[in-house]
Write a protein that holds these residues in place. Structure first.
Motif, PDB file in Angstrom:
ATOM      1  N   SER A 138      16.393  -9.914  42.033  1.00  0.00           N
ATOM      2  CA  SER A 138      15.086 -10.184  42.413  1.00  0.00           C
ATOM      3  C   SER A 138      14.399  -8.568  42.322  1.00  0.00           C
ATOM      4  N   THR A 139      12.910  -8.776  42.036  1.00  0.00           N
ATOM      5  CA  THR A 139      12.324  -7.569  41.878  1.00  0.00           C
ATOM      6  C   THR A 139      12.268  -6.696  43.377  1.00  0.00           C
ATOM      7  N   VAL A 140      11.889  -5.483  43.012  1.00  0.00           N
ATOM      8  CA  VAL A 140      11.477  -4.773  44.191  1.00  0.00           C
ATOM      9  C   VAL A 140      10.197  -4.044  44.308  1.00  0.00           C
ATOM     10  N   GLU A 141       9.595  -3.833  45.318  1.00  0.00           N
ATOM     11  CA  GLU A 141       8.197  -3.261  45.654  1.00  0.00           C
ATOM     12  C   GLU A 141       7.993  -2.095  44.505  1.00  0.00           C
ATOM     13  N   THR A 142       6.902  -1.720  43.899  1.00  0.00           N
ATOM     14  CA  THR A 142       6.759  -0.729  43.138  1.00  0.00           C
ATOM     15  C   THR A 142       6.256   0.450  43.973  1.00  0.00           C
ATOM     16  N   THR A 143       6.665   0.774  45.016  1.00  0.00           N
ATOM     17  CA  THR A 143       6.245   1.887  45.966  1.00  0.00           C
ATOM     18  C   THR A 143       6.843   3.087  45.305  1.00  0.00           C
ATOM     19  N   THR A 144       6.579   4.325  45.920  1.00  0.00           N
ATOM     20  CA  THR A 144       7.383   5.466  45.830  1.00  0.00           C
ATOM     21  C   THR A 144       8.605   5.431  46.504  1.00  0.00           C
ATOM     22  N   LEU A 145       9.744   6.204  45.508  1.00  0.00           N
ATOM     23  CA  LEU A 145      10.883   6.187  46.054  1.00  0.00           C
ATOM     24  C   LEU A 145      11.342   7.058  47.233  1.00  0.00           C
ATOM     25  N   HIS A 148      16.799   2.048  50.627  1.00  0.00           N
ATOM     26  CA  HIS A 148      17.461   2.320  49.247  1.00  0.00           C
ATOM     27  C   HIS A 148      18.413   1.090  48.917  1.00  0.00           C
ATOM     28  N   LYS A 149      18.583   0.313  49.930  1.00  0.00           N
ATOM     29  CA  LYS A 149      19.742  -1.153  49.752  1.00  0.00           C
ATOM     30  C   LYS A 149      18.966  -2.025  48.719  1.00  0.00           C
ATOM     31  N   ARG A 150      17.483  -2.015  48.833  1.00  0.00           N
ATOM     32  CA  ARG A 150      16.937  -2.748  48.028  1.00  0.00           C
ATOM     33  C   ARG A 150      16.872  -2.204  46.642  1.00  0.00           C
ATOM     34  N   LEU A 151      17.420  -1.070  46.311  1.00  0.00           N
ATOM     35  CA  LEU A 151      17.360  -0.725  44.955  1.00  0.00           C
ATOM     36  C   LEU A 151      18.726  -0.940  44.288  1.00  0.00           C
ATOM     37  N   LEU A 152      19.531  -1.284  44.990  1.00  0.00           N
ATOM     38  CA  LEU A 152      20.879  -1.519  44.262  1.00  0.00           C
ATOM     39  C   LEU A 152      20.831  -2.790  43.460  1.00  0.00           C
ATOM     40  N   LEU A 153      21.529  -2.466  42.273  1.00  0.00           N
ATOM     41  CA  LEU A 153      21.663  -3.683  41.334  1.00  0.00           C
ATOM     42  C   LEU A 153      23.000  -4.418  41.238  1.00  0.00           C
ATOM     43  N   PRO A 154      23.071  -5.765  40.918  1.00  0.00           N
ATOM     44  CA  PRO A 154      24.414  -6.632  41.218  1.00  0.00           C
ATOM     45  C   PRO A 154      25.588  -6.175  40.167  1.00  0.00           C
ATOM     46  N   ASN A 164       9.557   5.197  36.472  1.00  0.00           N
ATOM     47  CA  ASN A 164      10.219   4.194  35.643  1.00  0.00           C
ATOM     48  C   ASN A 164      10.340   2.942  36.390  1.00  0.00           C
ATOM     49  N   ARG A 165       9.417   2.802  37.509  1.00  0.00           N
ATOM     50  CA  ARG A 165       9.909   1.543  38.207  1.00  0.00           C
ATOM     51  C   ARG A 165       9.632   0.175  37.244  1.00  0.00           C
ATOM     52  N   HIS A 166       8.923   0.436  36.117  1.00  0.00           N
ATOM     53  CA  HIS A 166       8.678  -0.830  35.407  1.00  0.00           C
ATOM     54  C   HIS A 166       9.891  -1.069  34.580  1.00  0.00           C
ATOM     55  N   VAL A 167      10.601   0.087  34.146  1.00  0.00           N
ATOM     56  CA  VAL A 167      12.029  -0.186  33.822  1.00  0.00           C
ATOM     57  C   VAL A 167      13.145  -0.857  34.781  1.00  0.00           C
ATOM     58  N   LEU A 168      13.023  -0.257  35.868  1.00  0.00           N
ATOM     59  CA  LEU A 168      13.912  -1.003  37.000  1.00  0.00           C
ATOM     60  C   LEU A 168      13.824  -2.253  36.818  1.00  0.00           C
ATOM     61  N   THR A 169      12.401  -2.869  36.972  1.00  0.00           N
ATOM     62  CA  THR A 169      12.077  -4.080  37.094  1.00  0.00           C
ATOM     63  C   THR A 169      12.577  -5.077  35.966  1.00  0.00           C
ATOM     64  N   ARG A 170      12.560  -4.336  34.486  1.00  0.00           N
ATOM     65  CA  ARG A 170      13.121  -4.830  33.402  1.00  0.00           C
ATOM     66  C   ARG A 170      14.650  -5.067  33.618  1.00  0.00           C
ATOM     67  N   VAL A 171      15.154  -4.244  34.170  1.00  0.00           N
ATOM     68  CA  VAL A 171      16.828  -4.065  34.291  1.00  0.00           C
ATOM     69  C   VAL A 171      16.984  -5.088  35.329  1.00  0.00           C
ATOM     70  N   ARG A 172      16.508  -5.313  36.488  1.00  0.00           N
ATOM     71  CA  ARG A 172      16.564  -6.242  37.273  1.00  0.00           C
ATOM     72  C   ARG A 172      16.452  -7.739  36.741  1.00  0.00           C
ATOM     73  N   ALA A 173      15.648  -7.775  35.910  1.00  0.00           N
ATOM     74  CA  ALA A 173      15.513  -9.075  35.215  1.00  0.00           C
ATOM     75  C   ALA A 173      16.648  -9.490  34.359  1.00  0.00           C
ATOM     76  N   LEU A 174      17.120  -8.390  33.647  1.00  0.00           N
ATOM     77  CA  LEU A 174      17.990  -8.741  32.700  1.00  0.00           C
ATOM     78  C   LEU A 174      19.485  -8.944  33.666  1.00  0.00           C
TER      79      LEU A 174
END
Length: 364
Positions: A318-325, A82-88, A304-314
């Motif tokens: 870095s992106t994270v794996e698209t595995t189940t949370l 879950h640390k890999r899901l944290l945003l800056p 909504n992992r694709h949305v998370l990927t977009r948020v991280r890009a904004l």
């Protein structure tokens, strides 16, 4: 060291004789599993050490999520995932507490009330975050159900770790302030209203004292920096049971003495209660079968992992794996990876000589 299993074996039959006809199936199963965990009835293997010429027995674990022997290693793996899901961005912990007037009902109808607690609190927080006076966008958050105080009393509440900002309808990132997410007063009112509306759809609503709908409900929000420490705080609650064996000091004259840290003074205290009361306190934190105690919302939800990927890009992250949370792959893999067993006396590799079949489950 006194273990919960020992307390259950000695005092469980009396408890079941007195309350068995009113106990939930999940409570009966938890008692049975904990009593049998890593004992001969569950089966196992017999190993032989050719160096020491000794035989060693390795019994199976019960794998019940409420067993203190079976949930020791997964919290660290969950935290790393879950640390890999944290945003800056700044993060916040928002806590919704079920009022005392509803706790008796929640104990008797856990699955219904816990689901309503999750649904009403998450919807209230997401709805208020959409208000332009606060964030004005779609947020992402992780919720964890927690039902106990440090002295094992029943106190159901949900902790959410929320990223400080949201995604606008146009796809832009809207940051929250460094130390402010939403006002808790309107959040509390909205939470109470949504909870009442959901409860009205069940047969349980007439059982609630009307006074509870006029009192203030407790909601707390605080900044938690990067969010890593907040996840570190919650990780043990995801896998840990209400009390671990190392907190039990003694079982004597039908009473259990255990230690806990006082939340007000942060001093270690001890409590001594009858064994029957200890069992009651422990069992009220046993969750219904297959109940999901960690849930994900907004752009952190599994769909909504694709949305998370977009948020991280904004945010330039870095992106994270698209595995189940729900559970990281490495947890499952680690659970199946087994090194060759070694002799506890000389360290030599043990030879499997017999497999012990489990006995049939005894009736509760």
């Amino acid at each position: 060291m006194v273990e919960i299993a020992e307390i259950f074996r000695i005092h469980g039959p009396e408890y079941r004789a007195q309350f068995g006809d009113r106990m939930l199936p999940s409570h009966l199963r938890a008692m049975q599993d904990i009593e049998r965990c890593r004992t001969e009835p569950l089966g196992g293997q017999v190993y032989h050490c050719e160096t020491c010429q000794e035989y060693h027995y390795s019994y199976h674990s019960c794998k019940n999520r409420h067993c203190p022997k079976c949930q020791q290693d997964q919290a660290a793996q969950w935290l790393e995932h879950h640390k890999r899901l944290l945003l800056p961005v700044p993060h916040f912990m928002v806590t919704f507490t079920l009022p005392a007037e509803l706790r008796g009902l929640a104990r008797r109808h856990q699955k219904t009330l816990y689901n309503i607690l999750f649904r009403s609190s998450s919807e209230a927080l997401q709805a208020l975050a959409l208000d332009p006076r606060f964030i004005g966008g779609r947020i992402g958050m992780v919720g964890v159900l927690h039902t106990w105080t440090r002295d094992l009393r029943y106190h159901p509440h949900v902790h959410y770790i929320v990223a400080g900002g949201g995604l606008s309808a146009e796809g832009a990132w809207l940051p929250a302030r460094q130390d402010f997410l939403v006002h808790v007063t309107p959040l509390s009112i909205l939470f109470r209203a949504k909870f009442r509306a959901y409860l009205q759809k069940t047969d349980l609503f007439p059982l609630v004292d009307a006074h509870v709908w006029n009192k203030d409900w407790v909601v707390h929000c605080k900044p938690v920096g990067s969010g890593e420490e907040a996840f570190r705080y919650l990780a043990p609650y995801v896998f840990r049971v209400a009390i671990s064996n190392n907190r039990i000091l003694k079982l004597e004259n039908g009473h259990v003495t255990f230690q806990y840290k006082d939340s007000a003074t942060h001093q270690t205290q001890s409590a001594t209660v009858p064994a029957q009361e200890f069992i009651r306190r422990f069992l009220q934190h046993v969750l219904p079968d297959r109940f999901i105690k960690v849930r994900y919302y907004g752009f952190l939800s599994p769909g909504n992992r694709h949305v998370l990927t977009r948020v991280r890009a904004l945010l330039g992250a870095s992106t994270v794996e698209t595995t189940t949370l729900g559970q990281p792959p490495e947890v499952e893999e680690a659970s199946h990876a087994r090194d060759a067993p070694r002799c506890p006396q000389c360290g030599s590799i043990l030879i499997l000589v017999e497999t012990l079949r489990p006995r049939s489950r005894w009736p509760p």
